[in-house]
Scaffold this motif. Structure first.
Motif, PDB file in Angstrom:
ATOM      1  N   TYR A  63       0.790  -1.231   0.000  1.00 52.86           N
ATOM      2  CA  TYR A  63       0.000   0.000   0.000  1.00 52.86           C
ATOM      3  C   TYR A  63       0.823   1.283   0.000  1.00 52.86           C
ATOM      4  CZ  TYR A  63      -3.662  -3.304   1.045  1.00 52.86           C
ATOM      5  OH  TYR A  63      -4.519  -4.371   0.993  1.00 52.86           O
ATOM      6  N   GLY A  64       2.077   1.217  -0.390  1.00 54.27           N
ATOM      7  CA  GLY A  64       2.875   2.428  -0.497  1.00 54.27           C
ATOM      8  C   GLY A  64       3.459   2.925   0.815  1.00 54.27           C
ATOM      9  N   ARG A  65       3.450   2.089   1.834  1.00 54.52           N
ATOM     10  CA  ARG A  65       4.036   2.502   3.120  1.00 54.52           C
ATOM     11  C   ARG A  65       5.549   2.623   3.038  1.00 54.52           C
ATOM     12  NH1 ARG A  65       0.520  -1.643   6.701  1.00 54.52           N
ATOM     13  NH2 ARG A  65      -1.463  -0.603   6.401  1.00 54.52           N
ATOM     14  N   GLU A  66       6.138   1.839   2.165  1.00 50.55           N
ATOM     15  CA  GLU A  66       7.584   1.892   1.941  1.00 50.55           C
ATOM     16  C   GLU A  66       7.798   2.518   0.569  1.00 50.55           C
ATOM     17  OE1 GLU A  66      11.174   2.182   1.535  1.00 50.55           O
ATOM     18  OE2 GLU A  66      10.664   1.326   3.484  1.00 50.55           O
ATOM     19  N   PRO A  67       8.285   3.762   0.517  1.00 53.60           N
ATOM     20  CA  PRO A  67       8.381   4.484  -0.756  1.00 53.60           C
ATOM     21  C   PRO A  67       9.260   3.819  -1.813  1.00 53.60           C
ATOM     22  CG  PRO A  67       9.097   5.879   1.097  1.00 53.60           C
ATOM     23  CD  PRO A  67       8.705   4.551   1.644  1.00 53.60           C
ATOM     24  N   ARG A  68      10.239   3.031  -1.410  1.00 56.51           N
ATOM     25  CA  ARG A  68      11.123   2.403  -2.404  1.00 56.51           C
ATOM     26  C   ARG A  68      10.479   1.208  -3.094  1.00 56.51           C
ATOM     27  NH1 ARG A  68      17.129   1.533  -1.076  1.00 56.51           N
ATOM     28  NH2 ARG A  68      17.109   1.333  -3.320  1.00 56.51           N
ATOM     29  N   VAL A  69       9.400   0.659  -2.528  1.00 58.49           N
ATOM     30  CA  VAL A  69       8.731  -0.507  -3.119  1.00 58.49           C
ATOM     31  C   VAL A  69       7.594  -0.015  -4.002  1.00 58.49           C
ATOM     32  CG1 VAL A  69       7.420  -2.619  -2.643  1.00 58.49           C
ATOM     33  CG2 VAL A  69       9.322  -1.968  -1.147  1.00 58.49           C
ATOM     34  N   ILE A  70       7.724  -0.256  -5.322  1.00 59.90           N
ATOM     35  CA  ILE A  70       6.674   0.227  -6.224  1.00 59.90           C
ATOM     36  C   ILE A  70       5.561  -0.791  -6.435  1.00 59.90           C
ATOM     37  CG2 ILE A  70       8.170   1.886  -7.383  1.00 59.90           C
ATOM     38  CD1 ILE A  70       8.335  -0.052  -9.739  1.00 59.90           C
ATOM     39  N   SER A  71       5.855  -2.084  -6.197  1.00 60.08           N
ATOM     40  CA  SER A  71       4.803  -3.089  -6.267  1.00 60.08           C
ATOM     41  C   SER A  71       5.254  -4.371  -5.573  1.00 60.08           C
ATOM     42  CB  SER A  71       4.395  -3.385  -7.713  1.00 60.08           C
ATOM     43  OG  SER A  71       5.420  -4.034  -8.414  1.00 60.08           O
ATOM     44  N   VAL A  72       4.267  -5.192  -5.248  1.00 55.85           N
ATOM     45  CA  VAL A  72       4.502  -6.508  -4.660  1.00 55.85           C
ATOM     46  C   VAL A  72       3.913  -7.518  -5.635  1.00 55.85           C
ATOM     47  CG1 VAL A  72       4.051  -8.013  -2.684  1.00 55.85           C
ATOM     48  CG2 VAL A  72       4.318  -5.553  -2.334  1.00 55.85           C
ATOM     49  N   GLU A  73       4.678  -8.571  -5.946  1.00 55.81           N
ATOM     50  CA  GLU A  73       4.229  -9.564  -6.922  1.00 55.81           C
ATOM     51  C   GLU A  73       4.424 -10.969  -6.371  1.00 55.81           C
ATOM     52  OE1 GLU A  73       6.491  -8.946 -10.480  1.00 55.81           O
ATOM     53  OE2 GLU A  73       5.594  -6.971 -10.847  1.00 55.81           O
TER      54      GLU A  73
END
Length: 88
Positions: A63-73
């Motif tokens: 959900y964008g809580r970690e700015p460096r992670v753009i998506s989870v797959e």
């Protein structure tokens, strides 16, 4: 327990045998220390008893809580989840 395998441009972390809070600390450290050449963090949590860690990963990083992670797959099997830091 909690082994990190560094292979450019993917960091692979084996989370087998860890508690959810231990796994989160290790994942956060990998995200913080990943340099610009890393585009993915592959998390191996297993699927028999790894669902608690898998659920935590999706909850904490989707959900964008970690700015460096753009998506989870989803990974190539049920026991792997991947955090995408940038597109190739």
């Amino acid at each position: 327990k909690g082994v990190i395998f560094l292979s450019d441009p993917i960091i692979t972390i084996d989370l087998h045998g860890m508690r959810s809070d231990e796994a989160k600390l290790l994942i956060d450290r990998a995200i913080r220390t990943a340099d610009g050449g890393v585009y993915r963090i592959r998390l191996i949590h297993g699927y028999n008893r790894g669902s608690v860690i898998r659920d935590m990963i999706w909850e904490e990083y989707r959900y964008g809580r970690e700015p460096r992670v753009i998506s989870v797959e989803n990974g190539w099997n049920e026991g792997i989840t991947e955090l995408v830091l940038r597109q190739m």
